[in-house]
Design an enzyme around this catalytic site. Structure first.
Site, mmCIF file in Angstrom:
data_model
loop_
_atom_site.group_PDB
_atom_site.id
_atom_site.type_symbol
_atom_site.label_atom_id
_atom_site.label_comp_id
_atom_site.label_asym_id
_atom_site.label_seq_id
_atom_site.Cartn_x
_atom_site.Cartn_y
_atom_site.Cartn_z
ATOM 1 C CE LYS A 175 -4.182 0.273 0.603
ATOM 2 N NZ LYS A 175 -5.132 0.218 -0.539
ATOM 3 C CG HIS A 305 -10.975 -4.388 -2.004
ATOM 4 N ND1 HIS A 305 -11.990 -3.805 -1.282
ATOM 5 C CD2 HIS A 305 -9.919 -3.558 -1.898
ATOM 6 C CE1 HIS A 305 -11.560 -2.662 -0.773
ATOM 7 N NE2 HIS A 305 -10.313 -2.489 -1.128
#
Ligand SMILES: [Mg+2]
Length: 402
Positions: A175, A305
């Site tokens: 991320k 996800h």
């Protein structure tokens, strides 16, 4: 059998450490746990993202499922599908749509319990009993009072080392979109160097914070590090398409294509290589199974996800991945970053994988003591965090969009 009542309980569970992403800092997860009660005393369980607004939506839309047979799950899901509208309308109908995903999940849990079958078997048959996840690597603050070395490339690389050692992952989802692109490229290089021989696939996710030009420049520099794909480098389907034309790195999304009506433009503009299904965003587990058929039609890859779900949604995700071979990329999880869970037997990673639950339905049960505890925590602390707000303001001041 009839559904005669519903309990919807919002809970907030803290994360172990504050996680940074391009929108700011996350310190907790807030979910609503739904229990559907039948006239025969069976209880089906579901979960969705969000708190008090979900509880209000469930109360408001009780008539869509109360009085129906849980075996009519398709009918119940279609009733909620009125809320699966276009992206522009999502803000208005978001809570009802998300509430519907928890109700659908709880119906499937009931159907499984009635028939003595696992959800994955109801969804086409379980093809694999263990599901592989990617290590979700973040820049993290030391605590809610200490920043630590959260502004350095080493911070994310250290997190990757820790996750590989503790849980045996082979893949990384990094991320980023938090520090400058140069510092983040350095993080990628450190991960490849330190985990050489152990790291298989590496993907990055800057959550649409880069411009088209920055995306092209950074992805072309990162081409040397063999990226599996980049999730949402920039904003919107047209932007993604422009980036894709000028980089060899495959692109994925869980931001610009999250409803069925967005798929035609994404396909026409060749903007995407991979879509991350989400059992909440897309409108429930059955919608993700429909999405898999669309992806298969257009040769789009699939992963799943995570939006900081707890154990009930994790079970639903595992059953989807077990039953749908289109999910061919390792999938996302925040579970290892959460301080606790509300199910009786929390999931444990081995070799970067989780076992698909073996009991009927979703195969997990609520720990009622923990549900009450984290409901109280939610009432005391809510979804807001002064620390997250302060850090977010600091972050915005330091790093405007690139
Ligand atoms: Mg993403």
């Amino acid at each position: 059998m009839r559904i005669v009542d519903v309990r919807a309980t919002p809970v907030t569970v803290p994360l172990k450490r504050p996680l940074r992403w391009s929108f700011g800092v996350e310190v907790t997860t807030t979910r609503t746990i739904v229990e559907l009660i039948t006239d025969e005393g069976l209880v089906g369980i579901g979960e969705t993202r969000g708190g008090d607004e979900i509880v209000r939506a469930i109360e408001l839309h009780r008539d869509l499922f109360i009085g129906l047979d849980p075996l009519e799950v398709g009918r119940i899901t279609r009733r909620f599908s009125v809320f699966r509208m276009t992206s522009e309308q999502l803000a208005l109908v978001g809570a009802a749509k998300l509430a519907g995903t928890a109700v659908e999940m709880a119906c499937w849990d009931l159907v499984g319990k009635i028939l003595g079958k696992r959800c994955g078997d109801l969804w086409g048959g379980i093809e694999r009993e263990r599901i592989e996840f990617a290590a979700y690597v973040f820049y993290r603050y030391a605590s809610t009072t200490e920043v630590g070395d959260g502004d350095r490339a080493e911070n994310a690389a250290d997190h990757a080392d820790e996750l590989f050692d503790l849980y045996g992952f082979r893949d990384i989802k990094f991320k980023n979109g938090v520090l400058t692109p140069e510092e983040e490229i350095r993080s990628v290089r450190l991960m490849r160097e330190r985990l050489a021989g152990r790291l298989r696939y590496l993907r990055i996710d800057p959550n649409a914070v880069w411009s088209v030009e920055t995306s092209i420049r950074v992805l072309n520099e990162l081409a040397d590090y063999d990226l599996e794909f980049c999730e949402d480098p920039t904003w919107g389907i047209e932007g993604m398409s422009l980036v894709r034309q000028r980089t060899p790195v495959p692109l994925a999304t869980n931001m610009c294509c999250v409803t069925f009506e967005q798929i035609p433009l994404a396909v026409r503009t060749r903007a995407l290589d991979v879509i991350l299904g989400d059992v909440h965003f897309w409108g429930g587990p059955s919608s993700v199974l429909q999405l898999a058929k669309v992806c298969e039609t257009f040769n789009i890859g699939m992963s799943l996800h995570s939006d900081r779900e707890l154990g009930i949604s994790t079970a639903a995700v595992l059953h989807v991945a077990a039953a749908e071979p289109m999910v061919s990329h390792s999938i996302d999880t925040h579970l290892i970053e959460q301080a606790d869970d509300i199910i009786t037997v929390p999931f444990e990673f081995r070799d970067g994988r989780l076992d698909v639950p073996t009991g009927p339905g979703l195969g997990v049960e609520i720990d009622q003591d923990k549900l009450r505890f984290y409901h109280e925590y939610h009432r005391e602390h809510g979804e807001a965090s002064e620390f997250a707000d302060a850090m977010q303001a600091d972050f915005r001041a330091k790093f405007p969009k690139f």
